[in-house]
Design a protein around this motif. Structure first.
Motif, mmCIF file in Angstrom:
data_model
loop_
_atom_site.group_PDB
_atom_site.id
_atom_site.type_symbol
_atom_site.label_atom_id
_atom_site.label_comp_id
_atom_site.label_asym_id
_atom_site.label_seq_id
_atom_site.Cartn_x
_atom_site.Cartn_y
_atom_site.Cartn_z
ATOM 1 N N TYR A 265 0.800 -1.290 -0.021
ATOM 2 C CA TYR A 265 -0.098 -0.097 0.035
ATOM 3 C C TYR A 265 0.909 1.315 0.058
ATOM 4 C CZ TYR A 265 -3.917 3.272 1.432
ATOM 5 O OH TYR A 265 -4.685 4.169 1.651
ATOM 6 N N ALA B 192 1.187 4.325 -2.759
ATOM 7 C CA ALA B 192 0.796 5.432 -2.515
ATOM 8 C C ALA B 192 2.174 6.490 -2.906
ATOM 9 C CB ALA B 192 0.653 5.793 -1.042
ATOM 10 N N HIS C 92 -7.825 7.314 4.384
ATOM 11 C CA HIS C 92 -7.202 6.022 3.873
ATOM 12 C C HIS C 92 -8.131 5.075 4.161
ATOM 13 C CE1 HIS C 92 -3.019 7.142 2.914
ATOM 14 N NE2 HIS C 92 -3.114 8.027 3.686
ATOM 15 N N VAL D 174 -10.355 5.121 -3.992
ATOM 16 C CA VAL D 174 -8.903 5.094 -4.614
ATOM 17 C C VAL D 174 -8.903 6.100 -5.548
ATOM 18 C CG1 VAL D 174 -7.171 3.579 -5.696
ATOM 19 C CG2 VAL D 174 -8.648 2.715 -4.025
ATOM 20 N N LEU E 129 -3.652 -0.045 -3.750
ATOM 21 C CA LEU E 129 -4.405 0.825 -2.577
ATOM 22 C C LEU E 129 -5.962 0.474 -2.288
ATOM 23 C CD1 LEU E 129 -3.463 4.614 -3.756
ATOM 24 C CD2 LEU E 129 -2.341 3.217 -2.335
#
Length: 375
Positions: free
Chosen positions: A188, A192, A216, A221, A238
């Motif tokens: 993840y 990002a 988050h 996304v 994500l």
């Protein structure tokens, strides 16, 4: 040089950076002229057994990762006056520095940076370690366009729950919730970072921790902001639930290569690595080789681990350069985020140069005698 304890057998050249947790310096091994980076734990934190334990664990971890995509360990030294990690030096700059000057990268260049650092992350995952702080500051881009992952200061064993830790802009939903550390959380954070390379901004822009946590955990996304060919990587990486992401860095690399090959052809990596090298070449003053004072020509040092302690430079004839300026701010330890747990710390009655081993409980093994210096 500065009146504080230094690792015996090395001469400091200059400080690369400092903070509340310690400092990182560029130094030269007196016996060979090889330049190294030395990461010192601050005197204040040396009084806390939990922080000393975390520092030792970082050294053990680096010593157990045998990959060109992670900055390597030369030795770990403890003494009554201090504790230090002596590391490989990389003549490169941080991804953050590149982004500050270019704003963003095209998709192929971003894929190259992501792949190199993911290969380093994959080695950590195979060793059962979760980095927990993948971000642009912790990716070094070398002069040839290759990349390495650095700073394992808050790494944790897979499945452990040491508390909320990481850099908020890159933390997976489960990190915010204090759930067990997992390779999927690193995937993840890497995604990002990839998104930021592509767009020039972070995936979510909450103004405080509470807003970021909600975004988050719940916000859609933002895949449509990325170039169309790489949107599947953003969408998968994500994903809100860890089981919906690639399970680890190795699986993510496989998906990345498939997307890149389909979208950009078989030469995508070589082509964009050259472009990254060209971008890095525009920032020569950020490369420590521009100011490093190491004398002579030596090979990049290699580490001997798992038996006798110490390391010895080879004879290849490469100039050992300095660590990137970023180490002044990157490797300086996000210890305020460490959820350390007290552990046994042996009496620091004599210098102890340690052969690193994969992370685990207890003290490192393979200590050398008093005053031992690298061979």
């Amino acid at each position: 040089m500065n009146g504080t304890w230094t690792v015996p057998g090395y001469t400091e050249v200059r400080e690369l950076g400092s903070g509340g947790s310690g400092r990182v310096v560029l130094a030269v091994h007196d016996g060979t002229g090889t330049a190294v980076a030395v990461k010192y734990l601050s005197g204040r934190l040396r009084e806390d057994p939990a922080f000393v334990g975390e520092f030792r664990a970082e050294a053990r971890l680096l010593g157990g990762l045998r990959t060109p995509y992670v900055v390597g360990l030369y030795e770990y030294v403890e003494a009554p006056g201090g504790a230090a990690i002596v590391m490989e030096l990389v003549d490169g700059i941080s991804l953050r520095a590149l982004l500050k000057r270019s704003g963003r990268a095209d998709a192929e260049a971003a894929l190259v940076v992501l792949k190199g650092s993911l290969l380093g992350l994959a080695e950590a995952h195979r060793a059962g370690v979760v980095h927990r702080d993948y971000k642009p500051e912790n990716v070094l881009v070398a002069a040839d366009g290759s990349s390495k992952l650095v700073d394992f200061g808050i790494a944790a064993g897979r499945g452990t729950t040491p508390g909320v830790a990481g850099t908020p802009a890159y933390m997976a939903p489960e990190q915010w919730q204090g759930r067990p550390a997992s390779p999927a959380a690193d995937v993840y954070a890497a995604t990002a970072t990839f998104f930021e390379c592509l767009t020039g901004r972070k995936p979510y822009d909450g103004e405080n921790f509470a807003e970021l946590a909600v975004q988050h955990i719940e916000a859609p996304v933002p895949e449509t902001e990325a170039p169309e060919p790489v949107r599947p990587l953003i969408r998968r990486g994500l994903a809100k639930q860890p089981e919906q992401r690639p399970e680890n860095a190795e699986a993510f690399v496989a998906e990345l290569e498939g997307v890149a090959l389909a979208a950009y052809g078989p030469q995508w990596e070589e082509r964009r690595q050259r472009k990254l090298a060209a971008l890095a070449a525009l920032l020569p003053l950020l490369f420590p080789s521009a100011t490093a004072a190491a004398q002579g020509t030596t090979a990049v040092a290699s580490t001997t681990l798992g038996g006798a302690s110490g390391w010895a430079p080879g004879r290849g004839g490469l100039l050992a350069a300095g660590l990137a300026l970023v180490l002044g701010t990157v490797l300086l330890f996000t210890t305020d985020a460490i959820g350390g747990t007290p552990g046994g710390v042996s009496a620091l009655s004599a210098f102890a140069t340690t052969s690193a081993a994969p992370p685990g409980p207890g003290s490192p093994t393979g200590t050398a005698g008093p005053g031992t210096a690298p061979r």
